[in-house]
Design a protein around this motif. Structure first.
Motif, PDB file in Angstrom:
ATOM      1  N   THR A  61       0.849  -1.196   0.000  1.00  0.00           N
ATOM      2  CA  THR A  61       0.000   0.000   0.000  1.00  0.00           C
ATOM      3  C   THR A  61       0.882   1.243   0.000  1.00  0.00           C
ATOM      4  N   LEU A  62       0.587   2.168  -0.900  1.00  0.00           N
ATOM      5  CA  LEU A  62       1.277   3.464  -0.931  1.00  0.00           C
ATOM      6  C   LEU A  62       0.243   4.564  -0.696  1.00  0.00           C
ATOM      7  N   PRO A  63       0.286   5.218   0.462  1.00  0.00           N
ATOM      8  CA  PRO A  63      -0.656   6.300   0.739  1.00  0.00           C
ATOM      9  C   PRO A  63      -0.191   7.613   0.094  1.00  0.00           C
ATOM     10  N   VAL A  64      -1.087   8.244  -0.636  1.00  0.00           N
ATOM     11  CA  VAL A  64      -0.760   9.488  -1.334  1.00  0.00           C
ATOM     12  C   VAL A  64      -1.618  10.621  -0.777  1.00  0.00           C
ATOM     13  N   THR A  65      -0.962  11.722  -0.465  1.00  0.00           N
ATOM     14  CA  THR A  65      -1.681  12.926  -0.052  1.00  0.00           C
ATOM     15  C   THR A  65      -1.411  14.029  -1.073  1.00  0.00           C
ATOM     16  N   VAL A  66      -2.434  14.833  -1.323  1.00  0.00           N
ATOM     17  CA  VAL A  66      -2.326  15.955  -2.258  1.00  0.00           C
ATOM     18  C   VAL A  66      -2.687  17.223  -1.497  1.00  0.00           C
ATOM     19  N   ALA A  67      -1.734  18.123  -1.393  1.00  0.00           N
ATOM     20  CA  ALA A  67      -1.977  19.377  -0.682  1.00  0.00           C
ATOM     21  C   ALA A  67      -2.984  20.230  -1.436  1.00  0.00           C
ATOM     22  N   ALA A  68      -3.715  21.033  -0.698  1.00  0.00           N
ATOM     23  CA  ALA A  68      -4.671  21.948  -1.323  1.00  0.00           C
ATOM     24  C   ALA A  68      -3.928  22.984  -2.152  1.00  0.00           C
ATOM     25  N   GLY A  69      -4.519  23.356  -3.266  1.00  0.00           N
ATOM     26  CA  GLY A  69      -3.931  24.402  -4.089  1.00  0.00           C
ATOM     27  C   GLY A  69      -4.209  25.773  -3.517  1.00  0.00           C
ATOM     28  N   SER A  70      -3.575  26.769  -4.099  1.00  0.00           N
ATOM     29  CA  SER A  70      -3.718  28.142  -3.600  1.00  0.00           C
ATOM     30  C   SER A  70      -5.071  28.754  -3.935  1.00  0.00           C
ATOM     31  N   THR A  71      -5.791  28.169  -4.908  1.00  0.00           N
ATOM     32  CA  THR A  71      -7.055  28.686  -5.474  1.00  0.00           C
ATOM     33  C   THR A  71      -6.855  29.991  -6.246  1.00  0.00           C
ATOM     34  N   LYS A  72      -5.606  30.373  -6.490  1.00  0.00           N
ATOM     35  CA  LYS A  72      -5.356  31.590  -7.258  1.00  0.00           C
ATOM     36  C   LYS A  72      -5.588  31.337  -8.744  1.00  0.00           C
ATOM     37  N   ILE A  73      -5.798  32.425  -9.466  1.00  0.00           N
ATOM     38  CA  ILE A  73      -6.082  32.392 -10.894  1.00  0.00           C
ATOM     39  C   ILE A  73      -4.785  32.593 -11.683  1.00  0.00           C
ATOM     40  N   VAL A  74      -4.677  31.874 -12.814  1.00  0.00           N
ATOM     41  CA  VAL A  74      -3.575  32.049 -13.758  1.00  0.00           C
ATOM     42  C   VAL A  74      -4.136  31.892 -15.165  1.00  0.00           C
ATOM     43  N   PRO A  75      -3.391  32.310 -16.187  1.00  0.00           N
ATOM     44  CA  PRO A  75      -3.851  32.007 -17.551  1.00  0.00           C
ATOM     45  C   PRO A  75      -4.007  30.503 -17.730  1.00  0.00           C
ATOM     46  N   LEU A  76      -5.029  30.079 -18.432  1.00  0.00           N
ATOM     47  CA  LEU A  76      -5.260  28.660 -18.678  1.00  0.00           C
ATOM     48  C   LEU A  76      -3.972  28.011 -19.182  1.00  0.00           C
ATOM     49  N   ASN A  77      -3.585  26.895 -18.539  1.00  0.00           N
ATOM     50  CA  ASN A  77      -2.368  26.170 -18.911  1.00  0.00           C
ATOM     51  C   ASN A  77      -2.760  24.738 -19.257  1.00  0.00           C
ATOM     52  N   LEU A  78      -2.869  24.443 -20.538  1.00  0.00           N
ATOM     53  CA  LEU A  78      -3.405  23.160 -20.979  1.00  0.00           C
ATOM     54  C   LEU A  78      -2.494  21.982 -20.656  1.00  0.00           C
ATOM     55  N   SER A  79      -1.242  22.243 -20.340  1.00  0.00           N
ATOM     56  CA  SER A  79      -0.317  21.153 -20.008  1.00  0.00           C
ATOM     57  C   SER A  79      -0.133  20.980 -18.502  1.00  0.00           C
ATOM     58  N   ALA A  80      -0.823  21.762 -17.706  1.00  0.00           N
ATOM     59  CA  ALA A  80      -0.658  21.708 -16.255  1.00  0.00           C
ATOM     60  C   ALA A  80      -1.431  20.527 -15.663  1.00  0.00           C
ATOM     61  N   THR A  81      -1.111  20.180 -14.422  1.00  0.00           N
ATOM     62  CA  THR A  81      -1.849  19.148 -13.689  1.00  0.00           C
ATOM     63  C   THR A  81      -2.250  19.649 -12.297  1.00  0.00           C
ATOM     64  N   ASP A  82      -2.153  20.968 -12.087  1.00  0.00           N
ATOM     65  CA  ASP A  82      -2.478  21.533 -10.773  1.00  0.00           C
ATOM     66  C   ASP A  82      -3.881  22.126 -10.731  1.00  0.00           C
ATOM     67  N   GLY A  83      -4.686  21.846 -11.734  1.00  0.00           N
ATOM     68  CA  GLY A  83      -6.036  22.397 -11.806  1.00  0.00           C
ATOM     69  C   GLY A  83      -6.161  23.524 -12.796  1.00  0.00           C
ATOM     70  N   SER A  84      -5.041  24.170 -13.125  1.00  0.00           N
ATOM     71  CA  SER A  84      -5.113  25.333 -14.015  1.00  0.00           C
ATOM     72  C   SER A  84      -5.271  24.948 -15.475  1.00  0.00           C
ATOM     73  N   GLN A  85      -5.368  23.645 -15.753  1.00  0.00           N
ATOM     74  CA  GLN A  85      -5.660  23.183 -17.108  1.00  0.00           C
ATOM     75  C   GLN A  85      -7.168  23.131 -17.372  1.00  0.00           C
ATOM     76  N   ILE A  86      -7.954  23.436 -16.351  1.00  0.00           N
ATOM     77  CA  ILE A  86      -9.421  23.440 -16.462  1.00  0.00           C
ATOM     78  C   ILE A  86      -9.898  24.888 -16.420  1.00  0.00           C
ATOM     79  N   VAL A  87     -10.786  25.246 -17.334  1.00  0.00           N
ATOM     80  CA  VAL A  87     -11.255  26.628 -17.430  1.00  0.00           C
ATOM     81  C   VAL A  87     -12.026  27.019 -16.168  1.00  0.00           C
ATOM     82  N   ALA A  88     -11.642  28.163 -15.586  1.00  0.00           N
ATOM     83  CA  ALA A  88     -12.288  28.656 -14.368  1.00  0.00           C
ATOM     84  C   ALA A  88     -12.945  30.012 -14.557  1.00  0.00           C
ATOM     85  N   GLY A  89     -12.786  30.613 -15.733  1.00  0.00           N
ATOM     86  CA  GLY A  89     -13.390  31.924 -15.962  1.00  0.00           C
ATOM     87  C   GLY A  89     -12.661  32.679 -17.056  1.00  0.00           C
TER      88      GLY A  89
END
Length: 225
Positions: A137-165
């Motif tokens: 078993t390998l337990p994985v934790t993912v820290a919460a993101g900053s919730t800050k806005i950035v230009p859409l980054n289609l290659s990202a994996t931190d959430g900023s690859q999804i359109v937010a506005g």
């Protein structure tokens, strides 16, 4: 709009309750380069932070080992327990299914060959062979993101690859500088003008279509006008 006419809110926003649909967001300072937005820039939100893989346990009869790689996970790893389960016993080896926390199969691992999926590790056989059902078993934790806005980054994996506005202001958050306040269209019911949207350089028609669908989920309807 002429080549010298600056873009304004009306070049992007075509209808809706501004007091409800607009939000004062935080444009994250650049990290490695400036974060540059114009009126109409499609935005993403940082929702995921650092991924950490803990030291999990082992249940079974074999006495082989699992050694985590460095890094031990990809940026898109899920939070929760990854199960590495022996599904086929063989002498001095074995076949292991790597199961994600959501129950789906990430891939298959064998002793002696580095495994590089959402989690990354190497298995080694021991004096006592692995048996079917033996489980690491390998337990994985993912820290919460900053919730800050950035230009859409289609290659990202931190959430900023999804359109937010969509940005309603022109701002530059410099590399290593300060975060900046940014007025953005983040929800509907509202209407945005398609020709006013600014997509990442190199975005394909399919990626733009996916982005428009994500805006639609926010209640932001995009129309050509």
């Amino acid at each position: 709009m002429t080549a010298h006419e600056p873009k304004t809110l009306t070049h992007v926003f075509a209808g809706g309750d501004q007091t409800f649909c607009f939000e004062q967001e935080t444009l994250a300072a650049g990290s490695g380069s400036d974060n540059v937005v114009d009126v109409g820039t499609v935005l993403g939100r940082i929702t995921r932070g650092a991924v950490t893989v803990g030291n999990g346990g082992f249940v079974g009869t074999g006495n082989g080992t699992l050694t985590k790689a460095n890094p031990a996970a990809s940026a898109d790893a899920q939070a929760g327990d990854y199960k590495i389960v022996c599904v086929e016993k063989t002498t001095d080896s074995g076949l292991f299914a790597v199961r994600r926390p959501d129950g789906t199969i990430d891939g298959y691992a064998v002793p002696g060959t580095p495994y590089t999926g959402q989690v990354k590790f190497s298995l080694a056989d021991g004096a006592t062979d692995f048996a079917q059902g033996d489980t690491f078993t390998l337990p994985v934790t993912v820290a919460a993101g900053s919730t800050k806005i950035v230009p859409l980054n289609l290659s990202a994996t931190d959430g900023s690859q999804i359109v937010a506005g969509v940005s309603l202001q022109k701002k530059v958050a410099t590399d290593g500088g300060a975060d900046l306040p940014l007025l953005a269209l983040v929800r509907g019911p509202s209407i945005a003008r398609e020709q006013g949207l600014v997509w990442p350089v190199g975005a394909t028609d399919d990626q733009k279509a996916a982005g428009l669908a994500q805006l639609n989920k926010l209640g932001i309807i995009v129309r050509a006008s």
